[in-house]
Each structure stands twice: as structure tokens, then as C-alpha cells.
Scaffold this motif. Structure first.
Motif, PDB file in Angstrom:
ATOM      1  N   ASN A 151      64.243 101.385  19.011  1.00  0.00           N
ATOM      2  CA  ASN A 151      64.106  99.946  19.238  1.00  0.00           C
ATOM      3  C   ASN A 151      64.362  99.587  20.695  1.00  0.00           C
ATOM      4  N   LYS A 190      61.152 100.419  22.590  1.00  0.00           N
ATOM      5  CA  LYS A 190      60.090  99.459  22.261  1.00  0.00           C
ATOM      6  C   LYS A 190      60.360  98.102  22.907  1.00  0.00           C
ATOM      7  N   THR A 191      61.623  97.700  22.951  1.00  0.00           N
ATOM      8  CA  THR A 191      61.968  96.425  23.582  1.00  0.00           C
ATOM      9  C   THR A 191      61.701  96.476  25.077  1.00  0.00           C
ATOM     10  N   LEU A 229      59.556  98.287  26.643  1.00  0.00           N
ATOM     11  CA  LEU A 229      58.116  98.273  26.876  1.00  0.00           C
ATOM     12  C   LEU A 229      57.529  96.882  26.636  1.00  0.00           C
ATOM     13  N   SER A 230      57.974  96.221  25.606  1.00  0.00           N
ATOM     14  CA  SER A 230      57.414  94.910  25.276  1.00  0.00           C
ATOM     15  C   SER A 230      57.803  93.835  26.285  1.00  0.00           C
ATOM     16  N   THR A 231      58.946  94.019  26.930  1.00  0.00           N
ATOM     17  CA  THR A 231      59.400  93.037  27.915  1.00  0.00           C
ATOM     18  C   THR A 231      58.983  93.400  29.342  1.00  0.00           C
ATOM     19  N   ASN A 254      51.993 102.771  21.600  1.00  0.00           N
ATOM     20  CA  ASN A 254      50.774 102.262  22.227  1.00  0.00           C
ATOM     21  C   ASN A 254      50.581 102.887  23.603  1.00  0.00           C
ATOM     22  N   GLN A 295      48.374 101.437  26.534  1.00  0.00           N
ATOM     23  CA  GLN A 295      48.871 100.222  27.167  1.00  0.00           C
ATOM     24  C   GLN A 295      50.111 100.478  28.019  1.00  0.00           C
ATOM     25  N   ASN A 296      50.937 101.453  27.619  1.00  0.00           N
ATOM     26  CA  ASN A 296      52.262 101.583  28.220  1.00  0.00           C
ATOM     27  C   ASN A 296      52.505 102.822  29.066  1.00  0.00           C
TER      28      ASN A 296
END
Length: 457
Positions: free
Chosen positions: A104, A107-108, A110-112, A131, A134-135
Motif C-alpha cells: 500500500n 501504491k500510494t 505512485l498514485s500521489t 501499472n 504508467q509508472n
């Protein structure tokens, strides 16, 4: 089972066997369309470089790894060697938790848009869930990738592109055992599950914990299930392909359900330590080293912890594959190492590439081995295992010599439900029966398959 699938598995076993056999006898710039070009792509405008081909400009990059002792030790050693070779690049090291909490965290980040320049993370299905297009930076055409075994590349590939370099050695998933306990009780290494359970009964009668449970770190609860995949494949050769295509389930495939049943059986028979729900991974290693527990289901990445913290007891620890129901087909489930990945939005692409290139070199593996002995064969073609490779790892050798290995399911299927540690904890702690746990996991996998857009779901 298709010829392609058979070929992949045969290649996996053959390459790892060759790597292991050769190593044990030894001492010891393409980009994505949206990716910023490396600084040295334009020689007329690039700054001066040093003898290693890197810019002389002082740059700091960051590396993210998990927070286990071995991960910290190896990261520090590799960073020190890299900075000595590239004095203009400083690498700052940051750690994250392991297990689901660590997933988590990644993932956080990467998402931020706050990810480190380079990060070490799992290969296989967990990597695919990030992903990659994208990342992560596409490393397919980097020259050094020619020295990385294809067996590993398949586990860090997505849509035909390779996104990671190996960060460490391959591993086996099975059971560590205390040889002194075995010798004192006159036990032999089991070749079937029934033999293992009989050993556990004798160990329990002697007043010793038969099986060490460390469910405080919930990821460890998965091992009995995951390490059983060799036995699943032996009985249901097409399972991985049919499972990925939504044609087979854990709950309705007897060979696959058996892993959940084994997990439940260990609890039902009272073989776990009394405080297994509050015991950590580090405490479990200590219990085995001290002979307070006889078995610990675990990946061989635990080898360096034994070597670093309990060197005087290292010769007392052995390893065997999780047995199935057929003594004539006793084999090992094998894991690929995690990968070194570059964050796609890094502001220091050239320097990050230099660091990952170094990680994927025989030189780095030699540095790695000085602080963390290999847990299995390296995935770099010219990397050699040290002469003092532990006996635990050598216990794995017969499985490779006899072509008795299979890749863990997460390396032959993109599906691994994120709730598995919680589900196996519930089954392994007696809160949920095996069949119900398998059904719940099938639902977890279904959600993941739909999120990934896999055909047939």
C-alpha cells in the motif's frame, strides 16, 4: 497445458539448474515515447562526463527498499560501492514496511506522484499490479539487460516490455528445520505430507513447537499455501493457464485446495506456537535458531538473517521443499528475486539508469554477497556464487539437479489477490475453514482480474 506454458516452465527449471550448478563450483538505451531522453542521448549538449560515462554534475537520487535488516544491509553495501564508482551521484536510502502495508505504501507513492527515483519491489503479479506502463521506465533495450537471464525478464515484463532488473538471487519456498532437533528425535527429512505430519507429532510429544507461526507479520501466513504450487502443478499441469483464463478455481480444484487444507491441518493439530498470532518474522527465525521450534515454513531469503544474527547455529539449520502426497515426485517451488525499477517521472533519469545498471551487474552481486549470502542462484549471467554459500542453499541443489522445480504461481500467472495474507491468516489461525478461505480468495482474485482487464473475467 499448452506447449508455450510447458516451454516457459522447462526453461525456468533448466536455466536455474544450470546457473546453480555452474555457480556452486566457482569462487568468489531505449525509452518510452513519453519518457524524457537520457542526458547523454545528445552528445553535443551533454555536460562533461567522468571515466564511467556519467555526468560530473553532482546529483542526488533516492532509493526505496523494504525495512528488513537484510534489505537495509544490502542496500547500504551496494550504495557505497556505487558511490565509489560514481562519486558525482549520491544515493539516499529510504525504507518502507514489508508485506501488505508495504504494498500500500508503494501504491500510494505512485498514485500521489511522490515515488523515489529507484525502488526495489516484487517481481511477478505484484509488479504487474503497479501499472508499469504508467509508472515505470522501460528498460527493454538497455545494453546491460543482455546479461540478465530471460527467466527473470519474464517476471518483470508487461505488454512485451521489460521494466526491472534483478535485485538479488532466486529463492526456494519450503520448510526450514532444526537439524539438532531432528537428530535428537531420530527424524528423517519428509518426502510426503503425511511423513511431515508424523514428524510434527513426534516433535510435539517431545515438548518442542513443531511449526513456528509468525502471523504478526501476516505475509508469512501465505507460505504453506504458496510453497505447495509444485504439488499443484504436478497434479494439475494446466492449472495456471486455466486459473488465469477463469476456467479453474482454488476452491474447486482439489490439488489447489489442498494448500488451504494443509494450512488448516497445521492449526487443527495444535502444531503452532501458542503466541503465533503475536510472533514476528524476526522472532520466528530466532526460535528456529535456538531450537525452540523445529520447523519454519519460509522462503530462503531468510538465509542471510540466520547468517547475520545466528552464525553459530547456521550449521544446525536445513531446508526441504514442502512435500506433496507422492514421494516419487517431491519438488521445490521457486521464487524469482524482486526487481529494481525506475520511477517514470524521475527528474534524474540518467543517474537512476546508472544505478540500476550497477545493481544488475556481477560486480554488484559480489558486493551483495559480502553482506548477504545468496538465497539461491543469481540471475546475472556472469555472476558467481561465493565458495562459502550456506548449506541451507546447497540443500536446494538436488531439486535443481533433478529438474524438480516449478516457478511459484505468481510467476506464471498475473493473478494474486491482494487479500491473500489476511485470508491465509484467518485459515491458519482457525477462524475460517479451508474451503471457505479458498472460496473467498477466488472472489478476491476475480476482483483483481477485472481491475487488470484480463480476458475471460
Amino acid at each position: 497445458m499448452t506447449n508455450t506454458r510447458k516451454g516457459l516452465i522447462t526453461l525456468f527449471c533448466g536455466v536455474l539448474m544450470t546457473s546453480m550448478l555452474a555457480a556452486c563450483g566457482s569462487n568468489s538505451n531505449g525509452t518510452n515515447d513519453n519518457q524524457a531522453p537520457a542526458a547523454n542521448d545528445n552528445a553535443t549538449s551533454a555536460p562533461a562526463t567522468n571515466d564511467n560515462g556519467a555526468s560530473d554534475k553532482k546529483v542526488t537520487i533516492s532509493l526505496l527498499t523494504d525495512n528488513t535488516q537484510d534489505a537495509v544491509n544490502t542496500a547500504k553495501a551496494v550504495i557505497e560501492a556505487f558511490e565509489a564508482k560514481f562519486p558525482n551521484i549520491t544515493v539516499e536510502h529510504e525504507t518502507r514496511p514489508s508485506g501488505g502495508e508495504g504494498d500500500n505504501f508503494v501504491k500510494t507513492r505512485l498514485s500521489t506522484g511522490d515515488m523515489n527515483d529507484v525502488f526495489f519491489y516484487n517481481s511477478g503479479s505484484l509488479m504487474q499490479a503497479l501499472n508499469p506502463e504508467q509508472n515505470m521506465v522501460d528498460l527493454t533495450n538497455e545494453p546491460y539487460m543482455a546479461n540478465v537471464l530471460d527467466t527473470f525478464k519474464t517476471t518483470v515484463a508487461f505488454d512485451g516490455k521489460v521494466y526491472g532488473a534483478p535485485a538479488g538471487a532466486a529463492m526456494g519456498g519450503g520448510w526450514f528445520y532444526n537439524k539438532k532437533v531432528y537428530a535428537d528425535l531420530g527424524l528423517s527429512v519428509p518426502k510426503t505430507w503425511d511423513e511431515l505430519m508424523a514428524n510434527n507429532e513426534k516433535i510435539k510429544a517431545a515438548g518442542i513447537t513443531p511449526v513456528i507461526g509468525t502471523y504478526k507479520d501476516d505475509w508469512t501466513s501465505q507460505l504453506i499455501l504458496l510453497a505447495d504450487y509444485y504439488n499443484v502443478q504436478a497434479q494439475a499441469p494446466a492449472f495456471a493457464e486455466e486459473y488465469t483464463a477463469n476456467k479453474a478455481k482454488f476452491a474447486t480444484t482439489p490439488a489447489a485446495l489442498r494448500g488451504f487444507e494443509k494450512l488448516q491441518e497445521v492449526f487443527d493439530k495444535g502444531y503452532l506456537n501458542k503466541d503465533f498470532k503475536a510472533t514476528t518474522y524476526d522472532a520466528g527465525v530466532k526460535m528456529l535458531a535456538e531450537g525452540k521450534g523445529a520447523h519454519y515454513p519460509m522462503l530462503t531469503f531468510a538465509v542471510p538473517v540466520f547468517e547475520q544474527n545466528y552464525p553459530d547455529t547456521l550449521n544446525d539449520i536445513g531446508f526441504f521443499a514442502q512435500p506433496g502426497d507422492n514421494a516419487d515426485d517431491n519438488g521445490l517451488t521457486a521464487w524469482m528475486p524482486g526487481g529494481a525499477y525506475i520511477y517514470k517521472n524521475t527528474e534524474h533519469l540518467e543517474e537512476a539508469k546508472k544505478f540500476v545498471e550497477f545493481v544488475a551487474s556481477a560486480e554488484a552481486m559480489e558486493v551483495w554477497a559480502k553482506v548477504s549470502k545468496p538465497t539461491g542462484p543469481y540471475l546475472i549471467k556472469d555472476a558467481k556464487m561465493p565458495e562459502d554459500t550456506s548449506q541451507i542453499v546447497k540443500d536446494m541443489l538436488p531439486y535443481f539437479e533433478n529438474n524438480k522445480t516449478a516457478p511459484a504461481l505468481e510467476f506464471v500467472s498475473p493473478l494474486k489477490g491482494p487479500s491473500l495474507p489476511q485470508i491465509t491468516t484467518e485459515v491458519g489461525a482457525g477462524f475460517r475453514p479451508a474451503k471457505e478461505g479458498a472460496e473467498l480468495y477466488d472472489k478476491d482474485v476475480e476482483k483483481q482480474a477485472q481491475q487488470l482487464g484480463i480476458e475471460g473475467w
